[in-house]
Design a protein around this motif. Structure first.
Motif, PDB file in Angstrom:
ATOM      1  N   PHE A   1       6.367   4.928  -6.724  1.00 14.80           N
ATOM      2  CA  PHE A   1       5.740   5.395  -5.492  1.00 14.80           C
ATOM      3  C   PHE A   1       6.292   6.767  -5.111  1.00 14.80           C
ATOM      4  N   THR A   2       5.425   7.609  -4.579  1.00 16.30           N
ATOM      5  CA  THR A   2       5.831   8.970  -4.217  1.00 16.30           C
ATOM      6  C   THR A   2       6.061   9.134  -2.722  1.00 16.30           C
ATOM      7  N   ALA A   3       5.810   8.095  -1.949  1.00 13.66           N
ATOM      8  CA  ALA A   3       5.996   8.147  -0.497  1.00 13.66           C
ATOM      9  C   ALA A   3       6.339   6.753  -0.020  1.00 13.66           C
ATOM     10  N   GLU A   4       6.554   6.634   1.283  1.00 17.58           N
ATOM     11  CA  GLU A   4       6.934   5.342   1.851  1.00 17.58           C
ATOM     12  C   GLU A   4       5.849   4.298   1.580  1.00 17.58           C
ATOM     13  N   VAL A   5       6.293   3.096   1.251  1.00 15.72           N
ATOM     14  CA  VAL A   5       5.377   2.000   0.959  1.00 15.72           C
ATOM     15  C   VAL A   5       5.171   1.167   2.219  1.00 15.72           C
ATOM     16  N   THR A   6       3.925   0.772   2.485  1.00 11.08           N
ATOM     17  CA  THR A   6       3.603  -0.084   3.618  1.00 11.08           C
ATOM     18  C   THR A   6       3.431  -1.520   3.137  1.00 11.08           C
ATOM     19  N   PHE A   7       4.072  -2.447   3.846  1.00 13.09           N
ATOM     20  CA  PHE A   7       3.952  -3.870   3.535  1.00 13.09           C
ATOM     21  C   PHE A   7       3.349  -4.592   4.740  1.00 13.09           C
ATOM     22  N   HIS A   8       2.492  -5.562   4.463  1.00 14.10           N
ATOM     23  CA  HIS A   8       1.959  -6.421   5.519  1.00 14.10           C
ATOM     24  C   HIS A   8       2.044  -7.873   5.056  1.00 14.10           C
ATOM     25  N   ASP A   9       2.684  -8.710   5.860  1.00 18.24           N
ATOM     26  CA  ASP A   9       2.701 -10.153   5.623  1.00 18.24           C
ATOM     27  C   ASP A   9       1.649 -10.773   6.534  1.00 18.24           C
TER      28      ASP A   9
ATOM     29  N   ILE B   1     -11.635  -1.973  -0.107  1.00 14.76           N
ATOM     30  CA  ILE B   1     -10.750  -2.409   0.955  1.00 14.76           C
ATOM     31  C   ILE B   1     -11.183  -1.735   2.243  1.00 14.76           C
ATOM     32  N   MET B   2     -11.442  -2.527   3.279  1.00 13.69           N
ATOM     33  CA  MET B   2     -11.830  -2.011   4.590  1.00 13.69           C
ATOM     34  C   MET B   2     -10.707  -2.329   5.568  1.00 13.69           C
ATOM     35  N   GLN B   3     -10.253  -1.319   6.314  1.00  9.40           N
ATOM     36  CA  GLN B   3      -9.165  -1.522   7.271  1.00  9.40           C
ATOM     37  C   GLN B   3      -9.581  -1.068   8.659  1.00  9.40           C
ATOM     38  N   ASN B   4      -9.162  -1.841   9.646  1.00  5.82           N
ATOM     39  CA  ASN B   4      -9.520  -1.562  11.034  1.00  5.82           C
ATOM     40  C   ASN B   4      -8.546  -2.310  11.929  1.00  5.82           C
ATOM     41  N   ARG B   5      -8.886  -2.485  13.181  1.00  9.02           N
ATOM     42  CA  ARG B   5      -8.121  -3.304  14.105  1.00  9.02           C
ATOM     43  C   ARG B   5      -9.068  -4.321  14.724  1.00  9.02           C
ATOM     44  N   VAL B   6      -8.604  -5.559  14.808  1.00 11.13           N
ATOM     45  CA  VAL B   6      -9.457  -6.649  15.271  1.00 11.13           C
ATOM     46  C   VAL B   6      -8.926  -7.182  16.600  1.00 11.13           C
ATOM     47  N   ARG B   7      -9.834  -7.482  17.532  1.00  9.57           N
ATOM     48  CA  ARG B   7      -9.406  -7.999  18.837  1.00  9.57           C
ATOM     49  C   ARG B   7      -9.460  -9.516  18.884  1.00  9.57           C
TER      50      ARG B   7
ATOM     51  N   ASP C   1      -7.500   9.080  -4.589  1.00  9.79           N
ATOM     52  CA  ASP C   1      -6.436   9.983  -4.156  1.00  9.79           C
ATOM     53  C   ASP C   1      -5.046   9.468  -4.521  1.00  9.79           C
ATOM     54  N   GLY C   2      -4.992   8.414  -5.344  1.00  3.83           N
ATOM     55  CA  GLY C   2      -3.704   7.925  -5.819  1.00  3.83           C
ATOM     56  C   GLY C   2      -3.020   6.924  -4.918  1.00  3.83           C
ATOM     57  N   THR C   3      -3.764   6.231  -4.070  1.00  2.00           N
ATOM     58  CA  THR C   3      -3.194   5.198  -3.204  1.00  2.00           C
ATOM     59  C   THR C   3      -3.359   3.835  -3.858  1.00  2.00           C
ATOM     60  N   LEU C   4      -2.244   3.156  -4.056  1.00  2.00           N
ATOM     61  CA  LEU C   4      -2.284   1.785  -4.567  1.00  2.00           C
ATOM     62  C   LEU C   4      -2.468   0.823  -3.402  1.00  2.00           C
ATOM     63  N   VAL C   5      -3.346  -0.154  -3.577  1.00  4.57           N
ATOM     64  CA  VAL C   5      -3.475  -1.265  -2.636  1.00  4.57           C
ATOM     65  C   VAL C   5      -3.419  -2.550  -3.458  1.00  4.57           C
ATOM     66  N   ALA C   6      -2.586  -3.494  -3.019  1.00  3.04           N
ATOM     67  CA  ALA C   6      -2.467  -4.770  -3.726  1.00  3.04           C
ATOM     68  C   ALA C   6      -2.465  -5.910  -2.723  1.00  3.04           C
ATOM     69  N   PHE C   7      -3.303  -6.914  -2.972  1.00  2.41           N
ATOM     70  CA  PHE C   7      -3.321  -8.153  -2.200  1.00  2.41           C
ATOM     71  C   PHE C   7      -2.739  -9.242  -3.095  1.00  2.41           C
TER      72      PHE C   7
ATOM     73  N   GLN D   1       0.841  -1.199   0.000  1.00  2.00           N
ATOM     74  CA  GLN D   1       0.000   0.000   0.000  1.00  2.00           C
ATOM     75  C   GLN D   1       0.875   1.246   0.000  1.00  2.00           C
ATOM     76  N   GLY D   2       0.553   2.207  -0.879  1.00  2.00           N
ATOM     77  CA  GLY D   2       1.309   3.453  -0.911  1.00  2.00           C
ATOM     78  C   GLY D   2       0.842   4.372  -2.014  1.00  2.00           C
ATOM     79  N   ARG D   3       1.203   5.635  -1.909  1.00  2.00           N
ATOM     80  CA  ARG D   3       0.838   6.620  -2.917  1.00  2.00           C
ATOM     81  C   ARG D   3       1.718   6.454  -4.149  1.00  2.00           C
ATOM     82  N   ILE D   4       1.111   6.593  -5.311  1.00  2.00           N
ATOM     83  CA  ILE D   4       1.849   6.408  -6.559  1.00  2.00           C
ATOM     84  C   ILE D   4       1.729   7.652  -7.435  1.00  2.00           C
ATOM     85  N   SER D   5       2.585   7.712  -8.454  1.00  2.00           N
ATOM     86  CA  SER D   5       2.608   8.875  -9.329  1.00  2.00           C
ATOM     87  C   SER D   5       1.766   8.692 -10.576  1.00  2.00           C
ATOM     88  N   ASP D   6       1.644   7.444 -11.065  1.00  3.94           N
ATOM     89  CA  ASP D   6       0.966   7.220 -12.338  1.00  3.94           C
ATOM     90  C   ASP D   6       0.328   5.832 -12.325  1.00  3.94           C
ATOM     91  N   ALA D   7      -0.997   5.778 -12.284  1.00  2.00           N
ATOM     92  CA  ALA D   7      -1.693   4.498 -12.203  1.00  2.00           C
ATOM     93  C   ALA D   7      -1.437   3.634 -13.426  1.00  2.00           C
TER      94      ALA D   7
END
Length: 204
Positions: free
Chosen positions: A79-87, A107-113, A44-50, A7-13
């Motif tokens: 990418f125009t900013a730091e990229v976030t990775f989740h394994d 894509i829905m993001q939250n925190r799960v207990r 807003d130019g945010t890439l998300v990839a699963f 996940q991260g902001r990109i310059s050109d889709a």
């Protein structure tokens, strides 16, 4: 199933789409254990990839390939900013899971207990009632981030127009209690929504 999220902001889709298309064309044939990918760019130019793999080991083998490393060096420049990775080792699907036939992915993001409790609860929900109330929902893929609390869920719809029409309906009273029970498994009540209006859907 093991999922890697990028996940991260990109310059050109269009350039990112070309890079992913090239990966599927040139690198995917040798990516043993790759099950498919869902990606897209928000307004807003945010890439998300699963990226879905059979196991953590399959994902690691892919990451360790020299050609994968070279591909990422080139792609990361988009990418125009730091990229976030989740394994994500804790994953599950709901209803029909993901689908390459989806016309809209949210894509829905939250925190799960309690992810185990959430997964068990979702399996007990009456699928027939859900499909009657929201027939445009194909299914979803859920992935818990490596911190054990963050969660990303990709929900697959037939189209955005049908999704918006469905969410504008009043929830039947018999489902309201189920909704409240489902929300009790999350740490927070507010979700972050990332709309992929033109999803890029890939399979082996």
């Amino acid at each position: 199933m093991f999922i890697q999220i990028i996940q991260g902001r990109i310059s050109d889709a269009a350039e990112v789409k070309d890079a992913l298309d090239r990966w599927v064309r040139e690198l995917a044939p040798a990516a043993r254990g790759w099950l498919g990918s869902t990606a897209g760019v928000t307004g807003d130019g945010t890439l998300v990839a699963f990226a879905r793999f059979e196991s953590r080991e399959a994902a690691r083998r892919n990451s360790d390939r020299p050609e994968q490393g070279q591909w990422w060096i080139e792609t990361s420049k988009l990418f125009t900013a730091e990229v976030t990775f989740h394994d994500c080792a804790e994953t599950d699907t709901w209803l029909g899971g993901g689908s390459d036939e989806a016309g809209f992915v949210q894509i829905m993001q939250n925190r799960v207990r309690d992810f185990a409790g959430l997964s068990g609860f979702m399996r007990q929900v009456d699928d027939t009632a859900i499909r009657t109330y929201r027939p445009e929902i194909i299914g979803s893929v859920m992935a818990v981030h490596e911190d054990g609390a963050g969660i990303s869920e990709a929900v697959y719809f037939t189209s955005e127009a049908e999704a918006r029409a469905g969410e504008s309906q009043e929830m039947p009273s018999e489902m309201q209690g189920q909704w409240e029970q489902m929300m009790s498994f999350y740490e927070e009540s507010e979700f972050t929504y990332l709309d992929l209006r033109t999803p890029w859907l890939y399979s082996p």
